[in-house]
Design an enzyme around this catalytic site. Structure first.
Site, short mmCIF file in Angstrom:
data_model
loop_
_atom_site.label_atom_id
_atom_site.label_comp_id
_atom_site.label_asym_id
_atom_site.label_seq_id
_atom_site.Cartn_x
_atom_site.Cartn_y
_atom_site.Cartn_z
N VAL A 242 -12.20 -20.24 9.58
CA VAL A 242 -13.48 -19.78 10.14
C VAL A 242 -14.61 -20.39 9.34
O VAL A 242 -14.64 -20.31 8.11
CB VAL A 242 -13.55 -18.24 10.10
N ALA A 274 -10.26 -8.43 8.74
CA ALA A 274 -9.13 -7.80 8.04
C ALA A 274 -8.44 -8.87 7.21
O ALA A 274 -7.34 -9.33 7.53
CB ALA A 274 -8.16 -7.18 9.04
N ASP A 317 -3.55 1.17 -5.80
CA ASP A 317 -4.23 -0.05 -5.35
C ASP A 317 -5.16 -0.67 -6.39
O ASP A 317 -5.46 -1.86 -6.30
CB ASP A 317 -5.07 0.24 -4.11
N ALA A 325 0.75 3.14 0.08
CA ALA A 325 0.56 4.53 -0.33
C ALA A 325 1.75 5.02 -1.15
O ALA A 325 1.57 5.71 -2.17
CB ALA A 325 0.39 5.39 0.91
N HIS A 448 26.64 8.33 17.46
CA HIS A 448 26.48 7.54 18.68
C HIS A 448 25.85 8.42 19.75
O HIS A 448 26.26 9.58 19.89
CB HIS A 448 27.84 7.06 19.18
#
Ligand code: FAD
Ligand code: NAI
Length: 469
Positions: A242, A274, A317, A325, A448
């Site tokens: 971009v 993003a 983070d 998380a 199953h």
């Protein structure tokens, strides 16, 4: 009051750490500054307010809408075409956030964690100054400090966030379905939120810089995912650089260099940026205190999440590692237990990764390309959901399970693209964590009809003895 532990941030790292500290008998306070659109404090951090939970709420709503509009008739169910009420859809999401955030307040009360609403600055290695959300200031003294201040979106210099250009937060709040939606970045957020709005009717184009799709994902899985997403109508353009973004009153125009090196231009009603997230450390006072950061701004920690100041820890983070998380929560529990005198470490080798598209993508452990790069001899087994009865009953006989093991059978990786892969991967996590062999899975009996039979068959395929394919 003096605390044993002060936790800064009430996301999945911070609030879990605080609860575990309190469970272990440590006098604990958790400080968080989050204020939502209604100007109210909302515990839960990025994950609960603008991340994991709201995105999954919208994924579930949009999945239901697509199932009703495109699949109901094949079940013999006649549904009158119903327009989407985006206001109700967003209200449902917000109600879930409110309910879950109240739940954290309840957990704090139950576990006797004190909660303080405001912005924390560490003023000394045992002192925090809190600018309260309601005005005024309060000092908190604590023997140990856990920093869990999380991350924020990376922005592009060409694209300031405003009404038509949004980050992950704005992408959860469109008040109507955009006709033409552009997304920059085909990572997890681009794919999940792109799926939401595509299912609700947007024409979605994703411009991705990398020439490879989901480069960290097992190549077989990424190839299958790209094929599926393209066939659903997601216009994914790889290798795009971009160069310019212009925002008119009516549309956002994006100029980019395509994979062939030619200049191209597209116009969108809305644009989601993003392109990754970065650690958030504003106002923390790290430099004044001399807390080290790495060259990307993450707080530098050792394997026990300890910073260069012994009684100050950082988790989730805001430190380098998977921005997930459950990683933040695991860090938090380990730190709490170590502060309480245990000697804990965390093993992230079997951490699960999930992309909540449909089919879903989930994996744990090594990819095939990693094993090749490291020259590790391996065996592989693979089984398609095309040969699984439950997947057919669910109208999603797409994708496959792939299992990778050492020559002597120890499972090194499990990779799934298919229905409910997010739940199925727990089998892979158990297998890798406990060093099980594919033979252990072969010896298990799977109910199953279930999707988990595909895991059993993928283990059988390591020995080329599948029953149903
Ligand atoms: P955060 O959740 O970011 O919390 C940090 C908290 O600290 C915030 O409440 C913030 O207000 C507070 N804070 C910051 N500075 C201060 C200060 N100085 N004083 C007081 N408080 C402060 N991960 C998954 O595992 N699964 C998913 O499905 C998933 N989906 C996602 C979808 C989206 C759209 C996004 C954006 C992220 C998603 N993630 C997902 C990632 C996940 O949200 C993060 O990895 C996780 O929230 C990190 O937790 P944390 O506790 O480290 O930080
Ligand atoms: P990401 O790192 O997953 O993807 C960003 C993408 O943008 C990459 O593919 C990158 O190549 C591309 N990109 C970067 N700069 C670009 C540019 N200038 N032009 C075009 N493309 C560009 O980051 P994302 O999607 O923002 O998510 C952030 C983090 O949040 C993730 O890394 C993940 O850890 C977490 N998350 C987890 C979820 C889950 O567990 N299901 C869901 C959503 C987010």
């Amino acid at each position: 009051m003096k605390y044993d532990v002060a936790v800064i941030g009430a996301g999945p790292g911070g609030y879990v750490a605080a609860i575990r500290c309190a469970q272990l008998g440590l006098k604990t306070i958790c400080i968080d500054k989050w204020i939502n659109d209604m100007q109210k404090a909302s515990l839960g951090g990025t994950c609960l307010n603008v991340g994991c939970i709201p995105s999954k709420a919208l994924l579930d709503s949009s999945h239901l809408y697509e199932a009703i509009s495109e699949e109901a008739s094949s079940h013999g169910i006649s549904v009158k075409p119903a327009p989407i009420n985006v206001e109700t859809l967003l209200a449902r999401k917000n109600e879930i956030i409110g309910r879950m955030s109240q739940g954290i307040s309840g957990l704090f009360s139950k576990n006797k964690v004190d909660s303080l609403l405001g912005t924390a600055t560490i003023s000394a290695n045992n002192m925090i100054r809190v600018a309260l959300n309601d005005g005024g200031e309060q000092a908190v003294e604590a023997t140990n400090i856990i920093i869990a201040t999380g991350s924020v979106p990376v922005s592009l210099p060409q694209a300031a966030v405003e009404q038509s250009i949004v980050d992950n937060e704005g992408a959860l709040e469109f008040d109507e379905v955009p006709e033409e939606l552009g997304i920059i970045g085909a990572g997890v957020i681009g794919l999940e939120l792109g799926s939401v709005w595509r299912r609700l009717g947007s024409k979605v184009t994703i411009l991705e810089m990398s020439p490879e799709f989901l480069p960290t994902v097992d190549r077989d899985i990424a190839k299958e995912a790209l094929k599926n997403f393209k066939s659903q109508g997601l216009n994914i353009k790889l290798g795009c650089k971009v160069t310019e973004i212009e925002n008119d009153d009516d549309y956002v125009s994006v100029t980019y260099e395509n994979a062939k090196g030619e200049e191209d231009e597209m116009e969108f009603e809305k644009l989601i940026v993003a392109v990754g997230r970065k650690p958030f450390t504003d106002n923390l006072g790290l430099d004044e205190l001399g807390i080290n950061r790495d060259d990307r701004g993450f707080i530098a920690v050792n394997e026990q999440c300890q910073t260069n100041i012994d009684n100050i820890f950082a988790i989730g983070d805001v430190t380098n590692g998977p921005m997930l998380a459950h990683r933040a929560s695991k860090d938090g529990i380990m730190v709490a237990e170590n502060i309480a005198g245990k000697d804990k470490s965390a093993n992230y080798q079997s951490i699960p990764w999930v992309v909540y598209t449909w089919p879903e993508i989930a994996w744990a452990g090594a990819t095939e390309q990693e094993l090749k790069e490291k020259n590790i001899a391996y065996k592989a087994g693979k089984f398609p959901f095309l040969a699984n009865g439950r997947a057919h009953a669910m109208n999603c006989a797409k994708g496959f399970v792939k299992i990778l093991s050492t020559e002597d059978g120890t499972i090194l990786g499990m990779h799934i693209i298919g229905p409910n892969a997010s739940e199925l991967i727990a089998n892979g996590v158990t297998a890798i964590s406990h060093k099980l062999s594919f033979n252990d899975i072969i010896e298990e009996i799977h109910a199953h009809p279930t999707l988990s039979e595909a895991i059993h068959e993928s283990a059988l395929d390591v020995e080329k003895r599948t029953i149903h394919f």
